[in-house]
Write an enzyme that holds these catalytic residues in place. Structure first.
Site, PDB file in Angstrom:
ATOM      1  N   ILE A 131       0.835  -1.203   0.000  1.00 17.21           N
ATOM      2  CA  ILE A 131       0.000   0.000   0.000  1.00 17.21           C
ATOM      3  C   ILE A 131       0.873   1.257   0.000  1.00 17.21           C
ATOM      4  O   ILE A 131       0.652   2.183  -0.793  1.00 17.21           O
ATOM      5  CB  ILE A 131      -0.982  -0.016   1.202  1.00 17.21           C
ATOM      6  CG1 ILE A 131      -1.980  -1.160   1.023  1.00 17.21           C
ATOM      7  CG2 ILE A 131      -1.715   1.321   1.330  1.00 17.21           C
ATOM      8  CD1 ILE A 131      -2.879  -1.435   2.209  1.00 17.21           C
ATOM      9  N   ASP A 162      10.959   3.098   6.887  1.00 16.93           N
ATOM     10  CA  ASP A 162      10.657   1.668   6.972  1.00 16.93           C
ATOM     11  C   ASP A 162      11.982   0.949   7.194  1.00 16.93           C
ATOM     12  O   ASP A 162      12.753   0.761   6.250  1.00 16.93           O
ATOM     13  CB  ASP A 162       9.976   1.173   5.678  1.00 16.93           C
ATOM     14  CG  ASP A 162       9.534  -0.289   5.786  1.00 16.93           C
ATOM     15  OD1 ASP A 162      10.129  -1.043   6.587  1.00 16.93           O
ATOM     16  OD2 ASP A 162       8.604  -0.689   5.044  1.00 16.93           O
ATOM     17  N   ALA A 170      -4.098   1.994   8.187  1.00 14.73           N
ATOM     18  CA  ALA A 170      -3.483   0.694   8.501  1.00 14.73           C
ATOM     19  C   ALA A 170      -4.266  -0.045   9.587  1.00 14.73           C
ATOM     20  O   ALA A 170      -5.078  -0.919   9.295  1.00 14.73           O
ATOM     21  CB  ALA A 170      -2.032   0.887   8.894  1.00 14.73           C
ATOM     22  N   ARG A 171      -4.052   0.328  10.816  1.00 22.46           N
ATOM     23  CA  ARG A 171      -4.754  -0.309  11.930  1.00 22.46           C
ATOM     24  C   ARG A 171      -4.894   0.693  13.071  1.00 22.46           C
ATOM     25  O   ARG A 171      -3.992   1.502  13.307  1.00 22.46           O
ATOM     26  CB  ARG A 171      -3.978  -1.521  12.469  1.00 22.46           C
ATOM     27  CG  ARG A 171      -4.126  -2.786  11.638  1.00 22.46           C
ATOM     28  CD  ARG A 171      -5.536  -3.396  11.737  1.00 22.46           C
ATOM     29  NE  ARG A 171      -5.699  -4.584  10.908  1.00 22.46           N
ATOM     30  CZ  ARG A 171      -6.157  -4.584   9.654  1.00 22.46           C
ATOM     31  NH1 ARG A 171      -6.505  -3.451   9.072  1.00 22.46           N
ATOM     32  NH2 ARG A 171      -6.293  -5.724   8.991  1.00 22.46           N
ATOM     33  N   ASP A 194      -9.158   5.741   8.658  1.00 22.54           N
ATOM     34  CA  ASP A 194     -10.091   4.689   8.252  1.00 22.54           C
ATOM     35  C   ASP A 194     -10.186   3.621   9.329  1.00 22.54           C
ATOM     36  O   ASP A 194     -11.040   2.741   9.265  1.00 22.54           O
ATOM     37  CB  ASP A 194      -9.596   4.060   6.935  1.00 22.54           C
ATOM     38  CG  ASP A 194     -10.607   3.111   6.305  1.00 22.54           C
ATOM     39  OD1 ASP A 194     -11.805   3.457   6.288  1.00 22.54           O
ATOM     40  OD2 ASP A 194     -10.213   2.023   5.836  1.00 22.54           O
ATOM     41  N   GLU A 199     -13.553  -0.595  16.891  1.00 22.42           N
ATOM     42  CA  GLU A 199     -14.359  -0.476  15.666  1.00 22.42           C
ATOM     43  C   GLU A 199     -15.654  -1.257  15.793  1.00 22.42           C
ATOM     44  O   GLU A 199     -15.682  -2.262  16.506  1.00 22.42           O
ATOM     45  CB  GLU A 199     -13.548  -0.975  14.457  1.00 22.42           C
ATOM     46  CG  GLU A 199     -12.342  -0.074  14.181  1.00 22.42           C
ATOM     47  CD  GLU A 199     -11.590  -0.466  12.911  1.00 22.42           C
ATOM     48  OE1 GLU A 199     -11.976  -1.445  12.248  1.00 22.42           O
ATOM     49  OE2 GLU A 199     -10.612   0.220  12.596  1.00 22.42           O
ATOM     50  N   HIS A 218     -13.512   1.848   8.361  1.00 21.59           N
ATOM     51  CA  HIS A 218     -12.711   0.736   7.821  1.00 21.59           C
ATOM     52  C   HIS A 218     -13.180   0.384   6.405  1.00 21.59           C
ATOM     53  O   HIS A 218     -13.488  -0.763   6.098  1.00 21.59           O
ATOM     54  CB  HIS A 218     -12.757  -0.485   8.735  1.00 21.59           C
ATOM     55  CG  HIS A 218     -11.504  -1.298   8.644  1.00 21.59           C
ATOM     56  ND1 HIS A 218     -10.817  -1.736   9.744  1.00 21.59           N
ATOM     57  CD2 HIS A 218     -10.792  -1.744   7.576  1.00 21.59           C
ATOM     58  CE1 HIS A 218      -9.746  -2.416   9.365  1.00 21.59           C
ATOM     59  NE2 HIS A 218      -9.710  -2.432   8.046  1.00 21.59           N
ATOM     60  N   GLY A 250     -11.488   1.084   3.560  1.00 21.65           N
ATOM     61  CA  GLY A 250     -10.403   1.137   2.579  1.00 21.65           C
ATOM     62  C   GLY A 250     -10.535   0.149   1.431  1.00 21.65           C
ATOM     63  O   GLY A 250     -10.265   0.482   0.280  1.00 21.65           O
ATOM     64  N   ALA A 251     -10.942  -1.071   1.746  1.00 21.77           N
ATOM     65  CA  ALA A 251     -11.017  -2.099   0.700  1.00 21.77           C
ATOM     66  C   ALA A 251     -12.448  -2.300   0.220  1.00 21.77           C
ATOM     67  O   ALA A 251     -12.719  -3.219  -0.559  1.00 21.77           O
ATOM     68  CB  ALA A 251     -10.461  -3.413   1.231  1.00 21.77           C
TER      69      ALA A 251
HETATM   70  P1  NAD Z   1       2.728  -4.951   3.657  1.00 26.22           P
HETATM   71  O1  NAD Z   1       2.994  -6.138   4.488  1.00 26.22           O
HETATM   72  O2  NAD Z   1       2.886  -5.062   2.171  1.00 26.22           O
HETATM   73  O3  NAD Z   1       3.662  -3.732   4.140  1.00 26.22           O
HETATM   74  C1  NAD Z   1       3.861  -3.404   5.479  1.00 26.22           C
HETATM   75  C2  NAD Z   1       5.158  -2.618   5.546  1.00 26.22           C
HETATM   76  O4  NAD Z   1       5.327  -2.150   6.887  1.00 26.22           O
HETATM   77  C3  NAD Z   1       6.401  -3.451   5.204  1.00 26.22           C
HETATM   78  O5  NAD Z   1       7.142  -2.821   4.180  1.00 26.22           O
HETATM   79  C4  NAD Z   1       7.175  -3.483   6.519  1.00 26.22           C
HETATM   80  O6  NAD Z   1       8.580  -3.484   6.309  1.00 26.22           O
HETATM   81  C5  NAD Z   1       6.713  -2.194   7.169  1.00 26.22           C
HETATM   82  N1  NAD Z   1       6.931  -2.160   8.608  1.00 26.22           N
HETATM   83  C6  NAD Z   1       6.751  -3.159   9.514  1.00 26.22           C
HETATM   84  N2  NAD Z   1       7.074  -2.730  10.748  1.00 26.22           N
HETATM   85  C7  NAD Z   1       7.462  -1.433  10.606  1.00 26.22           C
HETATM   86  C8  NAD Z   1       7.912  -0.446  11.537  1.00 26.22           C
HETATM   87  N3  NAD Z   1       8.041  -0.709  12.836  1.00 26.22           N
HETATM   88  N4  NAD Z   1       8.219   0.788  11.062  1.00 26.22           N
HETATM   89  C9  NAD Z   1       8.094   1.064   9.734  1.00 26.22           C
HETATM   90  N5  NAD Z   1       7.698   0.164   8.822  1.00 26.22           N
HETATM   91  C10 NAD Z   1       7.377  -1.069   9.248  1.00 26.22           C
HETATM   92  O7  NAD Z   1       1.267  -4.464   4.037  1.00 26.22           O
HETATM   93  P2  NAD Z   1       0.245  -3.604   3.158  1.00 26.22           P
HETATM   94  O8  NAD Z   1      -0.546  -4.498   2.287  1.00 26.22           O
HETATM   95  O9  NAD Z   1       0.957  -2.453   2.555  1.00 26.22           O
HETATM   96  O10 NAD Z   1      -0.755  -3.118   4.318  1.00 26.22           O
HETATM   97  C11 NAD Z   1      -0.328  -2.195   5.289  1.00 26.22           C
HETATM   98  C12 NAD Z   1      -1.358  -2.113   6.401  1.00 26.22           C
HETATM   99  O11 NAD Z   1      -2.625  -1.726   5.871  1.00 26.22           O
HETATM  100  C13 NAD Z   1      -1.606  -3.429   7.143  1.00 26.22           C
HETATM  101  O12 NAD Z   1      -1.644  -3.175   8.529  1.00 26.22           O
HETATM  102  C14 NAD Z   1      -2.974  -3.841   6.756  1.00 26.22           C
HETATM  103  O13 NAD Z   1      -3.645  -4.544   7.766  1.00 26.22           O
HETATM  104  C15 NAD Z   1      -3.641  -2.513   6.499  1.00 26.22           C
HETATM  105  N6  NAD Z   1      -4.783  -2.641   5.585  1.00 26.22           N
HETATM  106  C16 NAD Z   1      -5.886  -1.871   5.816  1.00 26.22           C
HETATM  107  C17 NAD Z   1      -6.969  -1.972   4.980  1.00 26.22           C
HETATM  108  C18 NAD Z   1      -8.187  -1.105   5.181  1.00 26.22           C
HETATM  109  O14 NAD Z   1      -9.271  -1.508   4.784  1.00 26.22           O
HETATM  110  N7  NAD Z   1      -8.056   0.068   5.769  1.00 26.22           N
HETATM  111  C19 NAD Z   1      -6.968  -2.882   3.903  1.00 26.22           C
HETATM  112  C20 NAD Z   1      -5.806  -3.614   3.672  1.00 26.22           C
HETATM  113  C21 NAD Z   1      -4.716  -3.504   4.535  1.00 26.22           C
END
Ligand code: NAD
Length: 309
Positions: free
Chosen positions: A146, A166, A227-228, A252, A257, A276, A278-279
């Protein structure tokens, strides 16, 4: 392959399932008699050890989406059951929401809409003045699927400079995207105009944005969290928004929640919430549903999974 679809999926994905596998719909009377299930598609349905035990013929649990906290993976694996998910299906929808949030906050779109609804004496009141994204700095916390997609969109569409925090991302990965890797979160907080969070919730990321990080941000900073919940300390953010230490925020995701209407953040005129969502697009729902069905088709054909856990 007898497949139980335990949660609603898009009509397109269910039709696709019907043409390739023997699919039982979530709302059919047969859904509760799942002893004959050879495959299961789940969104939120809980695949506990006890439920898995009631499906002695089960060969695959295909998660519609990414998060698999509703599946007892280790138990499923101990029974030789394949568990899959659809990790790429919702990336673009979430990234597009981040772009929407950035524009929305920078141009105070909802605030302007509410002002128009309330009645205005003149055009262009100063309190609705915003700023352009062009030439500003986007700070990405997390450069996964993302984060990278958000960076590319805002770089290409708005000429934003992109910086990344990151610790697990390689500098070459950042360089190849034209982004700059920043070694400390504090530095990113001090430099970003738009700061977007795309990291998982872990012990390390819980409350990673609290009063100290917020105090380092500029008056023009817009903080976006798709994210969360729990990654940003919501009490600290409330203080920062009320005192106008930062420009705005858009979330989001929340610690609890669905977000309730009396949540303190919703009383801030510089805060935007979505539940929530996003997707929650037709496109992502089709990709998640079809992706889950495809994993079952792969198993049926004796092929390796695309995304196994
Ligand atoms: P991903 O696994 O592709 O990427 C996560 C990134 O976070 C990785 O590059 C990792 O190196 C980095 N990371 C981990 N710990 C870290 C830290 N302490 N500091 C900095 N960077 C760190 O995940 P993604 O698909 O890009 O999703 C990211 C987030 O979005 C997830 O938490 C996921 O649950 C959330 N998400 C939300 C929705 C929504 O509906 N809002 C939908 C999908 C995903």
């Amino acid at each position: 392959m007898k497949t139980y679809v335990f949660d609603p999926i898009s009509n397109e994905a269910f039709t696709y399932a019907q043409t390739h596998i023997d699919a039982v719909r979530w709302d059919s009377p047969e859904i509760n008699n799942y002893a004959e299930a050879e495959a299961a598609i789940v969104r939120t349905f809980k695949m506990t050890a006890a439920v898995i035990d009631q499906m002695p013929k089960l060969k695959i649990i295909a998660k519609h989406g990414v998060g698999v906290d509703n599946i007892d993976i280790s138990y499923a694996k101990s029974k030789g059951i394949r568990v899959t998910n659809t990790p790429d299906a919702n990336m673009n929808s979430v990234a597009e929401l981040v772009v929407g949030f950035a524009l929305e906050c920078a141009r105070r779109i909802t605030q302007s809409h509410l002002a128009a609804l309330g009645g205005l004496e003149k055009n262009q009141p100063m309190y609705l003045s915003g700023y352009e994204l062009a030439g500003k700095t986007l700070g990405l916390i997390g450069l996964g699927k993302i984060g990278a997609s958000v960076g590319k969109k805002l770089r290409d569409a708005f000429d934003m400079k992109v910086i990344v925090y990151d610790p697990y991302a390689k500098a070459e990965q950042c360089n190849s995207l034209g982004f700059e890797k920043i070694e400390s979160l504090d530095e990113l907080c001090g430099k970003g105009n738009i700061i977007s969070i795309s990291v998982p919730l872990t012990k390390e990321t819980e409350n990673m944005i609290s009063s100290r990080q917020l105090s380092l941000m500029k008056e023009t900073t817009i903080l976006i969290n798709t994210a969360r919940g729990g990654i940003v300390n919501e009490d600290d953010l409330y203080e920062a928004l009320k005192k106008r230490k930062i420009f705005g925020a858009a979330f989001d995701v929340f610690a609890q929640e669905p977000v309730t209407k009396n949540h303190p953040l919703l009383s801030c005129d510089n805060f935007i919430a979505t539940p929530h969502n996003g997707a929650n697009t037709a496109d992502a729902l089709i990709r998640m549903g079809v992706g889950a069905v495809d994993e079952i088709i792969r198993l049926k054909r004796g092929e390796a999974p695309l995304s196994a856990l």
